[in-house]
Design a protein around this motif. Structure first.
Motif, mmCIF file in Angstrom:
data_model
loop_
_atom_site.group_PDB
_atom_site.id
_atom_site.type_symbol
_atom_site.label_atom_id
_atom_site.label_comp_id
_atom_site.label_asym_id
_atom_site.label_seq_id
_atom_site.Cartn_x
_atom_site.Cartn_y
_atom_site.Cartn_z
ATOM 1 N N LYS A 15 0.847 -1.196 0.000
ATOM 2 C CA LYS A 15 0.000 0.000 0.000
ATOM 3 C C LYS A 15 0.881 1.243 0.000
ATOM 4 O O LYS A 15 1.882 1.304 0.702
ATOM 5 C CB LYS A 15 -0.878 0.060 1.251
ATOM 6 C CG LYS A 15 -2.164 -0.667 1.146
ATOM 7 C CD LYS A 15 -3.190 0.190 0.455
ATOM 8 C CE LYS A 15 -4.579 -0.344 0.749
ATOM 9 N NZ LYS A 15 -5.590 0.297 0.008
ATOM 10 N N GLN A 17 1.398 5.140 0.948
ATOM 11 C CA GLN A 17 0.907 6.158 1.860
ATOM 12 C C GLN A 17 1.449 7.507 1.415
ATOM 13 O O GLN A 17 2.596 7.606 1.000
ATOM 14 C CB GLN A 17 1.352 5.872 3.287
ATOM 15 C CG GLN A 17 0.672 4.685 3.921
ATOM 16 C CD GLN A 17 0.990 4.564 5.394
ATOM 17 O OE1 GLN A 17 1.913 5.173 5.902
ATOM 18 N NE2 GLN A 17 0.196 3.776 6.092
ATOM 19 N N TRP A 25 -1.660 11.510 6.980
ATOM 20 C CA TRP A 25 -1.233 10.363 6.191
ATOM 21 C C TRP A 25 -2.454 9.601 5.709
ATOM 22 O O TRP A 25 -3.337 9.254 6.480
ATOM 23 C CB TRP A 25 -0.317 9.448 6.998
ATOM 24 C CG TRP A 25 1.046 10.028 7.153
ATOM 25 C CD1 TRP A 25 1.539 10.689 8.237
ATOM 26 C CD2 TRP A 25 2.082 10.038 6.175
ATOM 27 N NE1 TRP A 25 2.815 11.102 8.000
ATOM 28 C CE2 TRP A 25 3.192 10.714 6.739
ATOM 29 C CE3 TRP A 25 2.193 9.552 4.883
ATOM 30 C CZ2 TRP A 25 4.372 10.900 6.054
ATOM 31 C CZ3 TRP A 25 3.389 9.740 4.201
ATOM 32 C CH2 TRP A 25 4.460 10.407 4.781
ATOM 33 N N GLU A 27 -3.855 6.326 3.114
ATOM 34 C CA GLU A 27 -3.478 5.149 2.334
ATOM 35 C C GLU A 27 -4.026 5.291 0.931
ATOM 36 O O GLU A 27 -5.191 5.601 0.731
ATOM 37 C CB GLU A 27 -4.015 3.872 2.973
ATOM 38 C CG GLU A 27 -3.215 3.408 4.150
ATOM 39 C CD GLU A 27 -3.556 1.994 4.574
ATOM 40 O OE1 GLU A 27 -4.375 1.340 3.906
ATOM 41 O OE2 GLU A 27 -2.994 1.556 5.571
ATOM 42 N N TRP A 30 -2.438 0.326 -4.387
ATOM 43 C CA TRP A 30 -1.365 -0.656 -4.281
ATOM 44 C C TRP A 30 -0.327 -0.376 -5.360
ATOM 45 O O TRP A 30 -0.673 -0.016 -6.476
ATOM 46 C CB TRP A 30 -1.914 -2.067 -4.468
ATOM 47 C CG TRP A 30 -2.819 -2.509 -3.364
ATOM 48 C CD1 TRP A 30 -4.177 -2.386 -3.327
ATOM 49 C CD2 TRP A 30 -2.450 -3.133 -2.146
ATOM 50 N NE1 TRP A 30 -4.673 -2.907 -2.162
ATOM 51 C CE2 TRP A 30 -3.628 -3.382 -1.417
ATOM 52 C CE3 TRP A 30 -1.226 -3.518 -1.595
ATOM 53 C CZ2 TRP A 30 -3.622 -3.986 -0.161
ATOM 54 C CZ3 TRP A 30 -1.228 -4.134 -0.353
ATOM 55 C CH2 TRP A 30 -2.410 -4.359 0.342
#
Length: 112
Positions: A15, A17, A25, A27, A30
């Protein structure tokens, strides 16, 4: 382990970030971390592979992925092979060998 059994091209992803405009922060999507040759096998027989999630019936599909030892592998990754997605649960060295990892994972995104 015979090297000829490592006949699937497996991409391991992590993932991403990033910080948003306010400095939090978040996410993201991918991203590919590394690609290896490996094998994918079923793990034992489950008596009831069907599970109820939010009223929909799905199927748990535990799998074992075997790859050569790779220091980049982390437990928060996922594996992708032939558009199938596998959530990494745990991994350790294969029996009697420090040259291979056995990765226990669940195949996600499948319906019964």
């Amino acid at each position: 382990m015979k090297i000829a059994k490592l006949n699937k091209r497996i991409i391991f992803q992590r993932k991403v970030q990033y910080q948003d405009g306010e400095g939090n922060w978040v996410e993201g999507d991918w991203e590919d971390a590394f690609t290896v040759w490996g094998s994918i096998d079923g793990v034992g027989s489950m008596r009831n592979p069907e599970v109820m999630i939010a009223g929909a019936i799905g199927v748990k599909a535990p799998r074992k992925i075997t790859i050569r030892t790779n220091k980049q592998l982390k437990r928060d990754m996922r594996a992708v092979c032939d558009s199938r997605i596998f959530e990494v649960l745990d991994f350790d060295y294969a029996k009697n060998s420090k040259a291979y990892f056995e990765i226990i994972c669940n195949e996600v995104g499948i319906n019964g």
